[in-house]
Design an enzyme around this catalytic site. Structure first.
Site, PDB file in Angstrom:
ATOM      1  N   SER A  65       8.932   4.956  -3.035  1.00  0.00           N
ATOM      2  CA  SER A  65       9.942   4.838  -4.090  1.00  0.00           C
ATOM      3  C   SER A  65       9.363   5.066  -5.479  1.00  0.00           C
ATOM      4  CB  SER A  65      10.614   3.464  -4.019  1.00  0.00           C
ATOM      5  OG  SER A  65      11.322   3.315  -2.812  1.00  0.00           O
ATOM      6  N   ASP A 260       4.387  -2.521  -9.248  1.00  0.00           N
ATOM      7  CA  ASP A 260       5.532  -3.417  -9.097  1.00  0.00           C
ATOM      8  C   ASP A 260       5.258  -4.640  -8.240  1.00  0.00           C
ATOM      9  OD1 ASP A 260       5.407  -1.623  -6.938  1.00  0.00           O
ATOM     10  OD2 ASP A 260       7.536  -1.798  -6.501  1.00  0.00           O
TER      11      ASP A 260
END
Length: 533
Positions: A65, A260
């Protein structure tokens, strides 16, 4: 004078929706998707590449992603951190990396311990175990007397029990280089949470920082015992197996390169105003992260971020146009931070709305996730009539697909299909154009050749469908638009600029997917700048 509403380009990213003709273990093929099936039949469509060199990764490396959204937003193939760091390990330049050498010197001068923290995996999504090997080489060259490894196990970007192979390879390398020991083991479910579920992070943090000699087991024994209880790599309960507490005077290198899922644990160590859970900050503590996890963190960075200019969001902003981004918690950073090339702050005229993901242990328990709320948010933005570009991410195919549970993933796919139908009605009423695609594959391949659960991403291509609004023709292309068949994610931004009739900057090296055609244009659409937010 009232300005006419903007007819937007709406980019819909179906996270983890890959394409595979094999139906076995294919949750997408098994799901009822009347909307996507009708769109694929009726509108221009193609397949695009989302892995390997097409997105700046090594050949054969599956996309993810972060990489996907970075390439989409940049409009060019962006060399990925995996490649940059792997090259540094292979050519030996990691041994002279200034941030890494400095922390070794600080630890040695204070007679402290060097702690190596990260995902021990060959997945290549958040880390790569060969990078850890490079750090062990560095520690040996720098004459560090005590090297403690805090191993995080994967099972999400790799097969559920591949961790035992990675840990065995690590033990072999430790024996080969003659330095280092594994002192704690934790599943990524705990150590790499990104949704502010601080109770998970605390369990990993406490194991790393609280005094104890450990239970004396080998790391492979911990994994085997967990497997016997039905607990796979992702969910290994944090445990100390040997002495090596993080203490004042020590140094920590966090060798994950993807930010992240590394931010929260890092914040627990270094943020002076940390409120996630009660803890006493460890001082002094030298801390290096492989890449920049957050510009506000007080850490040194071994591999500084690449500077990307004239990316899609920037081009839209420089034209005085408005844009909107929305996703639920799990993918919000991807449509904002990653889509904007690693920039935290929005561009001028860029609005964002975060939709909270459901608070469940794993998303097979709530396969609909927050797709309905994401759709409502996007439709409301469309109805404002002020945005030239709207970017939406549906997290379901990827997040539920990662659980390895096929039936819930089918439900997730069907939920997204229904939401997509409702979204398209809103776009059609606004006279907009919709591009539907994905950032990488996942849900289309959930069983490996042996019939075992597959929870990782894939190297399969993904669909891309172009849906024109009624009575709205893309300028210069007429009624029978065709799409190239050799596209990649970097081509999406140029395609959007093509539709909006905006010039493509030279830094953006992707190519529009629209095929030139010799047609009469019935109705052109030029974006109208609206300074309302």
């Amino acid at each position: 004078m009232t300005k006419a509403p903007v007819a937007p380009v709406v980019l819909v990213i179906l996270d983890g929706w890959g394409y595979c003709e094999e139906t076995r273990g294919n949750a997408i093929a098994a799901a009822k998707t009347p909307v996507m099936e009708s769109l694929w039949t009726a509108y221009p469509h193609t397949l695009i590449h989302t892995s390997g060199k097409a997105v700046g990764l090594p050949e054969g490396q599956m996309g993810n992603s972060e990489v996907g959204h970075l390439n989409i937003g940049a409009g060019r193939v962006v060399p990925q951190e995996l490649v940059r760091i792997s090259d540094a390990v292979e050519d030996g330049s990691i041994l002279s990396n200034s941030a890494l050498v400095k922390i070794c010197q600080e630890v040695r001068n204070r007679n402290g311990k060097l702690h190596l923290v990260g995902l021990c995996s060959e997945g290549g999504v958040h880390s790569h175990i060969t990078h850890l090997f490079g750090l062990l080489d560095l520690a040996k060259e720098q004459r560090i007397s005590e090297v403690c490894i805090h191993a995080i196990t994967d099972g999400r970007d790799t097969a559920p029990t591949d961790g035992i192979n990675a840990i065995s390879a690590l033990e072999d390398y430790i024996n080969h280089v003659g330095i280092g020991r594994i002192v704690t083991v934790s599943g990524r479910y705990y150590a790499m949470d990104r949704d502010r579920r601080w109770d998970r992070v605390q369990r990993a943090y406490d194991v790393m920082t609280q005094d104890g000699v450990g239970d004396g087991r080998k790391a492979v024994d911990v994994l085997q015992a967990s497997y016997a209880e039905g607990v796979n790599d992702e969910f290994i309960v944090p445990v100390r197996i040997a002495p090596g507490t993080v203490e004042p005077g020590d140094g920590v290198i966090f060798f994950n390169f993807r930010p992240d899922r590394s931010r929260q644990l890092t914040q627990a160590f270094v943020s002076p105003e940390f409120t996630g859970f009660a803890r006493q900050q460890i001082k002094p503590l030298s801390f290096v992260t492989f890449t920049q996890y957050d510009s506000d963190l007080s850490v040194s960075v071994a591999f500084e971020p690449q500077n990307l200019t004239n990316i899609l969001g920037e081009v839209i902003a420089n034209q005085g146009l408005n844009q909107f981004r929305t996703a639920e918690t799990e993918k919000y950073a991807h449509v904002t931070y990653f889509f904007n090339g690693g920039l935290e702050e929005p561009f001028a005229g860029e609005d964002r709305e975060l939709v909270s993901s459901p608070m469940v242990a794993t998303y097979d328990k709530a396969p609909a996730m927050s797709a309905t709320a994401v759709t409502d948010t996007a439709i409301a933005a469309i109805q404002k009539g002020i945005y030239s570009l709207i970017v939406i991410n549906y997290a379901n195919p990827d997040m539920v697909g990662h659980t390895g549970q096929i039936e819930p993933t089918i439900k997730a796919i069907e939920t997204v299909d229904r939401c997509l139908g409702r979204l398209l009605e809103g776009v059609s009423k606004a006279g907009g154009t919709t591009i539907i695609t994905a950032d990488h594959g996942n849900a289309e391949y959930m069983l490996d050749e042996a019939g075992n659960s597959w929870t990782a991403h894939t190297t399969n291509p993904v669909p891309l469908i172009l849906v024109e609004g009624e009575k709205v023709k893309i300028p210069g292309y007429g009624t029978n638009v065709e799409l190239r068949s050799d596209g990649k994610l970097a081509d999406i931004a140029p395609t959007i600029l093509d539709i909006l009739q905006l010039p493509q900057p030279p830094e953006m090296t992707g190519r529009s997917l629209l095929q030139p055609a010799e047609y009469e244009v019935e109705l052109s659409r030029t974006p109208i700048p609206v300074g309302l937010n």
